[in-house]
Scaffold this motif. Structure first.
Motif, PDB file in Angstrom:
ATOM      1  N   GLU A 100      -8.040   2.734  -0.180  1.00  0.00           N
ATOM      2  CA  GLU A 100      -7.264   3.873  -0.667  1.00  0.00           C
ATOM      3  C   GLU A 100      -5.856   3.767  -0.095  1.00  0.00           C
ATOM      4  O   GLU A 100      -5.662   3.216   0.998  1.00  0.00           O
ATOM      5  CB  GLU A 100      -7.891   5.212  -0.248  1.00  0.00           C
ATOM      6  N   ILE A 101      -4.877   4.303  -0.835  1.00  0.00           N
ATOM      7  CA  ILE A 101      -3.502   4.277  -0.345  1.00  0.00           C
ATOM      8  C   ILE A 101      -2.922   5.686  -0.379  1.00  0.00           C
ATOM      9  O   ILE A 101      -3.238   6.489  -1.251  1.00  0.00           O
ATOM     10  CB  ILE A 101      -2.621   3.309  -1.158  1.00  0.00           C
ATOM     11  N   ASP A 102      -2.056   5.960   0.615  1.00  0.00           N
ATOM     12  CA  ASP A 102      -1.422   7.280   0.694  1.00  0.00           C
ATOM     13  C   ASP A 102       0.104   7.126   0.658  1.00  0.00           C
ATOM     14  O   ASP A 102       0.624   6.024   0.434  1.00  0.00           O
ATOM     15  CB  ASP A 102      -1.878   8.003   1.971  1.00  0.00           C
ATOM     16  N   GLY A 103       0.808   8.213   0.900  1.00  0.00           N
ATOM     17  CA  GLY A 103       2.255   8.193   0.804  1.00  0.00           C
ATOM     18  C   GLY A 103       2.929   7.186   1.720  1.00  0.00           C
ATOM     19  O   GLY A 103       3.750   6.378   1.267  1.00  0.00           O
ATOM     20  N   PRO A 104       2.623   7.199   3.019  1.00  0.00           N
ATOM     21  CA  PRO A 104       3.255   6.218   3.908  1.00  0.00           C
ATOM     22  C   PRO A 104       2.961   4.770   3.496  1.00  0.00           C
ATOM     23  O   PRO A 104       3.835   3.893   3.640  1.00  0.00           O
ATOM     24  CB  PRO A 104       2.625   6.546   5.274  1.00  0.00           C
ATOM     25  N   MET A 105       1.778   4.508   2.984  1.00  0.00           N
ATOM     26  CA  MET A 105       1.454   3.137   2.554  1.00  0.00           C
ATOM     27  C   MET A 105       2.267   2.747   1.321  1.00  0.00           C
ATOM     28  O   MET A 105       2.669   1.586   1.165  1.00  0.00           O
ATOM     29  CB  MET A 105      -0.042   3.023   2.274  1.00  0.00           C
ATOM     30  N   VAL A 106       2.520   3.717   0.445  1.00  0.00           N
ATOM     31  CA  VAL A 106       3.368   3.442  -0.720  1.00  0.00           C
ATOM     32  C   VAL A 106       4.788   3.114  -0.266  1.00  0.00           C
ATOM     33  O   VAL A 106       5.430   2.189  -0.791  1.00  0.00           O
ATOM     34  CB  VAL A 106       3.378   4.650  -1.681  1.00  0.00           C
ATOM     35  N   ALA A 107       5.273   3.857   0.723  1.00  0.00           N
ATOM     36  CA  ALA A 107       6.618   3.575   1.244  1.00  0.00           C
ATOM     37  C   ALA A 107       6.677   2.165   1.825  1.00  0.00           C
ATOM     38  O   ALA A 107       7.642   1.418   1.588  1.00  0.00           O
ATOM     39  CB  ALA A 107       6.986   4.613   2.305  1.00  0.00           C
ATOM     40  N   THR A 108       5.654   1.795   2.564  1.00  0.00           N
ATOM     41  CA  THR A 108       5.611   0.444   3.140  1.00  0.00           C
ATOM     42  C   THR A 108       5.560  -0.608   2.033  1.00  0.00           C
ATOM     43  O   THR A 108       6.216  -1.662   2.124  1.00  0.00           O
ATOM     44  CB  THR A 108       4.382   0.306   4.058  1.00  0.00           C
ATOM     45  N   ALA A 109       4.788  -0.335   0.989  1.00  0.00           N
ATOM     46  CA  ALA A 109       4.674  -1.291  -0.129  1.00  0.00           C
ATOM     47  C   ALA A 109       6.016  -1.460  -0.836  1.00  0.00           C
ATOM     48  O   ALA A 109       6.399  -2.578  -1.214  1.00  0.00           O
ATOM     49  CB  ALA A 109       3.608  -0.811  -1.108  1.00  0.00           C
ATOM     50  N   LEU A 110       6.751  -0.358  -1.017  1.00  0.00           N
ATOM     51  CA  LEU A 110       8.062  -0.459  -1.674  1.00  0.00           C
ATOM     52  C   LEU A 110       9.059  -1.214  -0.804  1.00  0.00           C
ATOM     53  O   LEU A 110       9.890  -1.973  -1.310  1.00  0.00           O
ATOM     54  CB  LEU A 110       8.591   0.939  -2.008  1.00  0.00           C
ATOM     55  N   GLU A 111       8.988  -1.024   0.507  1.00  0.00           N
ATOM     56  CA  GLU A 111       9.864  -1.786   1.398  1.00  0.00           C
ATOM     57  C   GLU A 111       9.540  -3.273   1.325  1.00  0.00           C
ATOM     58  O   GLU A 111      10.447  -4.120   1.312  1.00  0.00           O
ATOM     59  CB  GLU A 111       9.725  -1.268   2.830  1.00  0.00           C
ATOM     60  N   ALA A 112       8.257  -3.589   1.275  1.00  0.00           N
ATOM     61  CA  ALA A 112       7.855  -4.994   1.170  1.00  0.00           C
ATOM     62  C   ALA A 112       8.316  -5.591  -0.160  1.00  0.00           C
ATOM     63  O   ALA A 112       8.770  -6.747  -0.219  1.00  0.00           O
ATOM     64  CB  ALA A 112       6.327  -5.105   1.302  1.00  0.00           C
ATOM     65  N   ALA A 113       8.199  -4.801  -1.230  1.00  0.00           N
ATOM     66  CA  ALA A 113       8.655  -5.270  -2.549  1.00  0.00           C
ATOM     67  C   ALA A 113      10.156  -5.537  -2.526  1.00  0.00           C
ATOM     68  O   ALA A 113      10.630  -6.571  -3.020  1.00  0.00           O
ATOM     69  CB  ALA A 113       8.309  -4.216  -3.607  1.00  0.00           C
ATOM     70  N   ARG A 114      10.910  -4.611  -1.949  1.00  0.00           N
ATOM     71  CA  ARG A 114      12.377  -4.786  -1.842  1.00  0.00           C
ATOM     72  C   ARG A 114      12.723  -6.046  -1.046  1.00  0.00           C
ATOM     73  O   ARG A 114      13.546  -6.860  -1.484  1.00  0.00           O
ATOM     74  CB  ARG A 114      12.984  -3.564  -1.145  1.00  0.00           C
ATOM     75  N   ASP A 115      12.075  -6.221   0.081  1.00  0.00           N
ATOM     76  CA  ASP A 115      12.377  -7.385   0.919  1.00  0.00           C
ATOM     77  C   ASP A 115      12.037  -8.685   0.194  1.00  0.00           C
ATOM     78  O   ASP A 115      12.743  -9.688   0.321  1.00  0.00           O
ATOM     79  CB  ASP A 115      11.591  -7.291   2.227  1.00  0.00           C
ATOM     80  N   GLY A 116      10.944  -8.659  -0.567  1.00  0.00           N
ATOM     81  CA  GLY A 116      10.555  -9.857  -1.308  1.00  0.00           C
ATOM     82  C   GLY A 116      11.548 -10.219  -2.396  1.00  0.00           C
ATOM     83  O   GLY A 116      11.905 -11.387  -2.575  1.00  0.00           O
ATOM     84  N   VAL A 117      12.020  -9.205  -3.114  1.00  0.00           N
ATOM     85  CA  VAL A 117      12.991  -9.444  -4.196  1.00  0.00           C
ATOM     86  C   VAL A 117      14.318  -9.940  -3.619  1.00  0.00           C
ATOM     87  O   VAL A 117      14.938 -10.865  -4.156  1.00  0.00           O
ATOM     88  CB  VAL A 117      13.194  -8.164  -5.021  1.00  0.00           C
ATOM     89  N   VAL A 118      14.746  -9.337  -2.521  1.00  0.00           N
ATOM     90  CA  VAL A 118      16.003  -9.762  -1.894  1.00  0.00           C
ATOM     91  C   VAL A 118      15.888 -11.206  -1.405  1.00  0.00           C
ATOM     92  O   VAL A 118      16.802 -12.019  -1.596  1.00  0.00           O
ATOM     93  CB  VAL A 118      16.372  -8.819  -0.721  1.00  0.00           C
TER      94      VAL A 118
END
Length: 225
Positions: A100-118
């Protein structure tokens, strides 16, 4: 509120519907400063994702996102496939084996996505790329999560920031990708990658809000349930 694997699958299905619904708009934006196939490519990629999901049952939310990643990388042409695929791959990896995922995990996932794209595209905010939507979305998601927002609030903050970030690409001169070949002529056009990123996050935020509303309604009808 947390969401399980089945909810993430339905969120991906909603993103597929969103890309299909905005295919013409994204193609028009890409025709203005790119090669004119972003909308078509993205819709085709998510159509392939739906076919893959119909034939398998990923065990975790992270596995769902990794399936999306590998499918987009193999089916979406140009730079969009590898970049979007990297975003989903990094986001999925950040979730590990959580069921299961919650709000903080979504924030972490978006940060990881951003870092990967950059890391993959070597683009920075202001280059007139999808990073101009994804970076403010990740920052807003983190701020919302640190402020105690739940998953719905985190995704709403990310969506709002991404939409504003995409709109803000219009006055920029492109410094990356095919649009950079146009120089000053790229000014005055919204970046299609930033716009599609905003559409995807808007879809996720809307889906989460609808699910929360439905859950609240069920609880009101059966408080003991």
């Amino acid at each position: 509120m947390a969401v399980d694997t089945a909810s993430v699958v339905r969120a991906v299905q909603a993103m597929a519907a969103t890309t299909a619904g905005h295919k013409a708009e994204l193609t028009r934006l890409d025709r203005e400063i790119g090669d004119g196939d972003h909308g078509e490519n993205l819709a085709r990629g998510f159509h392939a994702v739906l076919a893959k999901l119909a034939g398998t049952e990923p065990a975790t939310p992270g596995a769902v996102l990794q399936l999306v990643a590998t499918t987009l990388i193999s089916t979406v042409g140009g730079a969009s496939g590898p970049l979007l695929g990297t975003a989903f791959l990094r986001a999925g990896s950040s979730l590990g084996g959580a069921t299961e995922i919650d709000g903080p995990m979504v924030a972490t996932a978006l940060e990881a996505a951003r870092d990967g794209v950059v890391a993959r595209g070597k683009a920075e905010p202001g280059d007139k790329t999808m990073v101009d939507a994804l970076a403010p979305a990740a920052a807003a998601a983190r701020a919302a999560a640190d402020g105690g927002a739940d998953l719905v609030g985190v995704l709403a903050a990310a969506s709002e920031a991404a939409t504003a970030g995409a709109a803000a690409t219009s006055p920029l001169q492109a410094r990356k990708g095919r649009a950079s070949y146009l120089g000053e002529r790229s000014v005055g056009h919204v970046d299609p990658g930033a716009r599609s990123t905003a559409f995807l996050l808007e879809s996720l935020a809307r889906r989460a809000a609808e699910r929360a509303a439905a859950t609240d309604q069920d609880h009101d009808q059966d408080p003991a349930g």
